[in-house]
Motif scaffolding. Structure first.
Motif, PDB file in Angstrom:
ATOM      1  N   LYS A   1       0.834  -1.205   0.000  1.00 29.70           N
ATOM      2  CA  LYS A   1       0.000   0.000   0.000  1.00 29.70           C
ATOM      3  C   LYS A   1       0.872   1.259   0.000  1.00 29.70           C
ATOM      4  CE  LYS A   1      -3.729  -2.417   2.428  1.00 29.70           C
ATOM      5  NZ  LYS A   1      -4.628  -2.444   3.593  1.00 29.70           N
ATOM      6  N   ALA A   2       1.795   1.292  -0.978  1.00 26.23           N
ATOM      7  CA  ALA A   2       2.685   2.436  -1.161  1.00 26.23           C
ATOM      8  C   ALA A   2       2.903   2.627  -2.658  1.00 26.23           C
ATOM      9  CB  ALA A   2       4.024   2.212  -0.452  1.00 26.23           C
ATOM     10  N   THR A   3       2.812   3.858  -3.118  1.00 23.20           N
ATOM     11  CA  THR A   3       3.029   4.140  -4.537  1.00 23.20           C
ATOM     12  C   THR A   3       4.420   3.691  -4.965  1.00 23.20           C
ATOM     13  OG1 THR A   3       1.588   6.069  -4.329  1.00 23.20           O
ATOM     14  CG2 THR A   3       2.970   5.952  -6.284  1.00 23.20           C
ATOM     15  N   SER A   4       5.399   3.894  -4.089  1.00 25.86           N
ATOM     16  CA  SER A   4       6.768   3.486  -4.401  1.00 25.86           C
ATOM     17  C   SER A   4       6.880   1.976  -4.596  1.00 25.86           C
ATOM     18  CB  SER A   4       7.733   3.943  -3.297  1.00 25.86           C
ATOM     19  OG  SER A   4       7.307   3.458  -2.034  1.00 25.86           O
ATOM     20  N   GLY A   5       5.979   1.205  -3.963  1.00 23.07           N
ATOM     21  CA  GLY A   5       5.990  -0.244  -4.144  1.00 23.07           C
ATOM     22  C   GLY A   5       5.657  -0.634  -5.567  1.00 23.07           C
ATOM     23  N   PHE A   6       4.643   0.009  -6.150  1.00 22.26           N
ATOM     24  CA  PHE A   6       4.277  -0.272  -7.539  1.00 22.26           C
ATOM     25  C   PHE A   6       5.401   0.149  -8.495  1.00 22.26           C
ATOM     26  CE2 PHE A   6       0.130   0.032  -5.433  1.00 22.26           C
ATOM     27  CZ  PHE A   6      -0.476  -1.114  -5.903  1.00 22.26           C
ATOM     28  N   LEU A   7       6.016   1.311  -8.212  1.00 27.40           N
ATOM     29  CA  LEU A   7       7.118   1.783  -9.057  1.00 27.40           C
ATOM     30  C   LEU A   7       8.318   0.853  -8.955  1.00 27.40           C
ATOM     31  CD1 LEU A   7       6.958   5.622  -8.329  1.00 27.40           C
ATOM     32  CD2 LEU A   7       6.199   4.431 -10.392  1.00 27.40           C
ATOM     33  N   MET A   8       8.624   0.404  -7.741  1.00 32.11           N
ATOM     34  CA  MET A   8       9.748  -0.515  -7.554  1.00 32.11           C
ATOM     35  C   MET A   8       9.489  -1.825  -8.295  1.00 32.11           C
ATOM     36  SD  MET A   8      12.773  -0.827  -6.175  1.00 32.11           S
ATOM     37  CE  MET A   8      12.919   0.321  -4.794  1.00 32.11           C
ATOM     38  N   PHE A   9       8.271  -2.327  -8.210  1.00 35.76           N
ATOM     39  CA  PHE A   9       7.901  -3.549  -8.936  1.00 35.76           C
ATOM     40  C   PHE A   9       8.168  -3.376 -10.433  1.00 35.76           C
ATOM     41  CE2 PHE A   9       5.015  -6.130 -11.414  1.00 35.76           C
ATOM     42  CZ  PHE A   9       5.028  -7.363 -10.775  1.00 35.76           C
ATOM     43  N   LEU A  10       7.744  -2.251 -10.992  1.00 29.75           N
ATOM     44  CA  LEU A  10       7.927  -1.993 -12.417  1.00 29.75           C
ATOM     45  C   LEU A  10       9.399  -1.957 -12.799  1.00 29.75           C
ATOM     46  CD1 LEU A  10       6.834  -1.178 -15.220  1.00 29.75           C
ATOM     47  CD2 LEU A  10       6.853   1.205 -14.421  1.00 29.75           C
ATOM     48  N   PHE A  11      10.205  -1.216 -12.030  1.00 27.67           N
ATOM     49  CA  PHE A  11      11.622  -1.082 -12.367  1.00 27.67           C
ATOM     50  C   PHE A  11      12.374  -2.407 -12.196  1.00 27.67           C
ATOM     51  CE2 PHE A  11      11.011   3.586 -11.501  1.00 27.67           C
ATOM     52  CZ  PHE A  11      11.283   3.988 -12.802  1.00 27.67           C
ATOM     53  N   LEU A  12      12.037  -3.173 -11.159  1.00 32.45           N
ATOM     54  CA  LEU A  12      12.689  -4.467 -10.970  1.00 32.45           C
ATOM     55  C   LEU A  12      12.345  -5.420 -12.112  1.00 32.45           C
ATOM     56  CD1 LEU A  12      12.314  -5.122  -7.125  1.00 32.45           C
ATOM     57  CD2 LEU A  12      14.346  -4.346  -8.366  1.00 32.45           C
ATOM     58  N   ALA A  13      11.095  -5.375 -12.580  1.00 28.08           N
ATOM     59  CA  ALA A  13      10.697  -6.213 -13.721  1.00 28.08           C
ATOM     60  C   ALA A  13      11.491  -5.838 -14.965  1.00 28.08           C
ATOM     61  CB  ALA A  13       9.202  -6.059 -13.979  1.00 28.08           C
TER      62      ALA A  13
ATOM     63  N   LEU B   1      17.357   6.471  -9.776  1.00 27.54           N
ATOM     64  CA  LEU B   1      15.961   6.684 -10.154  1.00 27.54           C
ATOM     65  C   LEU B   1      15.096   7.027  -8.946  1.00 27.54           C
ATOM     66  CD1 LEU B   1      15.481   3.787 -12.736  1.00 27.54           C
ATOM     67  CD2 LEU B   1      15.186   6.225 -13.209  1.00 27.54           C
ATOM     68  N   PHE B   2      15.238   6.251  -7.876  1.00 28.91           N
ATOM     69  CA  PHE B   2      14.365   6.458  -6.732  1.00 28.91           C
ATOM     70  C   PHE B   2      14.767   7.663  -5.894  1.00 28.91           C
ATOM     71  CE2 PHE B   2      12.755   2.357  -7.866  1.00 28.91           C
ATOM     72  CZ  PHE B   2      11.422   2.449  -7.508  1.00 28.91           C
ATOM     73  N   SER B   3      16.046   8.047  -5.936  1.00 32.71           N
ATOM     74  CA  SER B   3      16.433   9.275  -5.230  1.00 32.71           C
ATOM     75  C   SER B   3      15.842  10.501  -5.912  1.00 32.71           C
ATOM     76  CB  SER B   3      17.956   9.391  -5.159  1.00 32.71           C
ATOM     77  OG  SER B   3      18.511   9.605  -6.452  1.00 32.71           O
ATOM     78  N   LEU B   4      15.505  10.383  -7.207  1.00 31.49           N
ATOM     79  CA  LEU B   4      14.845  11.475  -7.924  1.00 31.49           C
ATOM     80  C   LEU B   4      13.359  11.560  -7.593  1.00 31.49           C
ATOM     81  CD1 LEU B   4      16.452  10.996 -11.460  1.00 31.49           C
ATOM     82  CD2 LEU B   4      16.779  12.979  -9.958  1.00 31.49           C
ATOM     83  N   ILE B   5      12.824  10.487  -7.013  1.00 29.89           N
ATOM     84  CA  ILE B   5      11.392  10.395  -6.767  1.00 29.89           C
ATOM     85  C   ILE B   5      11.042  10.572  -5.296  1.00 29.89           C
ATOM     86  CG2 ILE B   5       9.374   8.887  -6.937  1.00 29.89           C
ATOM     87  CD1 ILE B   5      10.816   7.465  -9.269  1.00 29.89           C
TER      88      ILE B   5
END
Length: 452
Positions: A239-251, A420-424
């Protein structure tokens, strides 16, 4: 002791707010005594942890400018509640420096050869397995209404790191109160950073190793696949927006860095996973609500957007050396857009304390300016390019070559992910697991270069 470095680092509970978080957590005690024990057994290692003269000069120059900027801000603003204040800022700054030096020293004395690299990788897999099983999985059950609250609250009472002045833990833990998954971190996005940045690059790198000629590697791969899948599930249920983004980038990284002969297979697996997610979204109201609330219809972003604008304006007005460590809160408040102030979090929390850095890259620029941040980026890019070159030169199917390839490949993924994530958002860059993994990579690169 190499195998215990990462396990002890995840116990992030803060026992006092008098000192910087790293020094108020359990890991600092273990890491300090591990270091003393190692140096006592081999005193000659003391010389290895002493930085080079060039490094010392850069550190002293950096520290000098920070002290100057803190004094300047103290003269201009006094001990404003919107900033750290001179005494608190100076003390916290030196504690951050000491935490970095401790992590550097620990990894320098313990990661000495390929066998140490192997032991660290092995401990990383087991640490993640136990963490997911004993801490994260029960929290997922609780977050969906399951009856493991007593276990989750007991674990949280011993090990959960908590922010001051928050009501997130009123029912005994973050998971029980908010029905979100956080591990031992203070909130869900920090767990996302821990799983995505510290653990996942190693998992992906193990999976992508092209040879299967060793029993230990087969065990690693058999272990890494379910762990990575479990991490992916956590990212989608945190239940975190960063979780969905992390999933996408890891894929994406899983496909890009895969060997050509397995890229198609991995792509098919991800397509199947994506299809299952779509089915869940359509057929399970609870999961549809999670996706809508934390991705498609994300709300409550005023503080993050406002704080990001405040950081950018702070940097634009002080681009060369920044505003100095701990002073950014004063300038964020100064440049904060009015539209971002009309929410309960700002009114009840951020208006009364130093405004937190919610975007790490802009936070570094605002604090330290383009000179020192640019120097750091230049160093990282050079190190990354050197790593790519070294990685391409490692041939053969010896056990040492395989271990080194896994570690170097992981670092090649780690750097762009962190960037990438430090920019977000915040990446929890100075947490003990992050510091240990950073200096682990640095040691692997140094060892590999010395053996050429």
């Amino acid at each position: 002791m190499v195998g215990w470095l990462l396990p002890v680092s995840i116990f992030s509970k803060t026992f006092t707010n008098v000192v910087f978080e790293n020094f108020a957590q359990l890991p600092v005690i273990f890491l300090f005594f591990f270091l003393l024990a190692r140096l006592n057994s081999d005193p000659s290692l003391v010389m290895d942890i002493l930085p080079r003269k060039k490094t010392i000069a850069i550190i002293l120059l950096f520290v000098t400018f920070q002290i100057f900027l803190m004094l300047r801000q103290a003269f201009l603003h006094g001990d404003s509640y919107l900033g750290f204040g001179f005494a608190h800022g100076l003390a916290t700054f030196f504690q951050v420096v000491l935490a970095i030096l401790l992590a550097y020293s620990v990894q320098t004395v313990f990661i000495r050869k390929t066998e140490d690299v192997f032991m660290f990788l092995n401990s990383l897999l087991y640490t993640l397995a136990f963490y997911l099983l004993l801490v994260v999985l029960p929290q997922i059950v609780v977050s969906f209404g399951g009856d493991l609250t007593k276990w989750v609250n007991t674990m949280a009472s011993f090990f959960e790191r908590r922010w001051q002045g928050r009501s997130w833990y009123e029912d005994g833990s973050y998971a029980a109160t908010l029905h979100r998954v956080n591990g031992f971190e203070p909130e869900a996005p920090f767990l996302v950073m821990l799983l995505g940045l510290v653990f996942s690059p190693i998992l992906i790198s193990v999976i992508q190793e092209h040879t299967d000629n060793f029993r230990w590697l087969k065990k690693f791969k058999a272990f890494a696949w379910p762990l990575l899948l479990a991490v992916m599930v956590v990212l989608l249920t945190a239940k975190a927006t960063s979780g969905f983004l992390m999933f996408l980038f890891l894929a994406i990284f899983l496909i890009i860095f895969a060997p050509k002969n397995s890229r198609k297979k991995i792509f098919q697996i991800l397509v199947i996973a994506g299809s299952l997610m779509l089915v869940l979204y359509i057929s399970v109201p609870g999961y549809r609500e999670i996706v809508s609330q934390w991705l498609l219809k994300k709300q409550g972003t005023d503080n993050r957007l406002g704080g990001t604008i405040g950081l950018w304006e702070s940097f634009i007005h002080h681009p060369i050396l920044g505003v100095g460590f701990g002073n950014e809160g004063i300038y964020i408040h100064q440049f904060l857009p009015d539209w971002s102030k009309h929410n309960s979090e700002y009114i009840n929390v951020y208006s009364k304390v130093s405004y937190p850095i919610l975007n790490d890259f802009l936070g570094w620029l605002a604090r330290f300016g383009v000179v020192f941040v640019g120097l750091f980026i230049y160093f990282i890019i050079r190190l990354w390019l050197r790593t790519v070159t070294i990685y391409k030169e490692i041939f053969g199917d010896t056990s040492a070559a395989v271990v080194t390839r896994i570690a170097l490949r992981s670092f090649i993924m780690f750097v762009p992910l962190v960037g990438l994530f430090s920019l977000i958002t915040q990446i929890n860059a100075f947490s003990w697991p992050m510091l240990l993994i950073i200096f682990f990579y640095w040691r692997v690169i140094s060892i590999t270069e010395s053996q050429k």
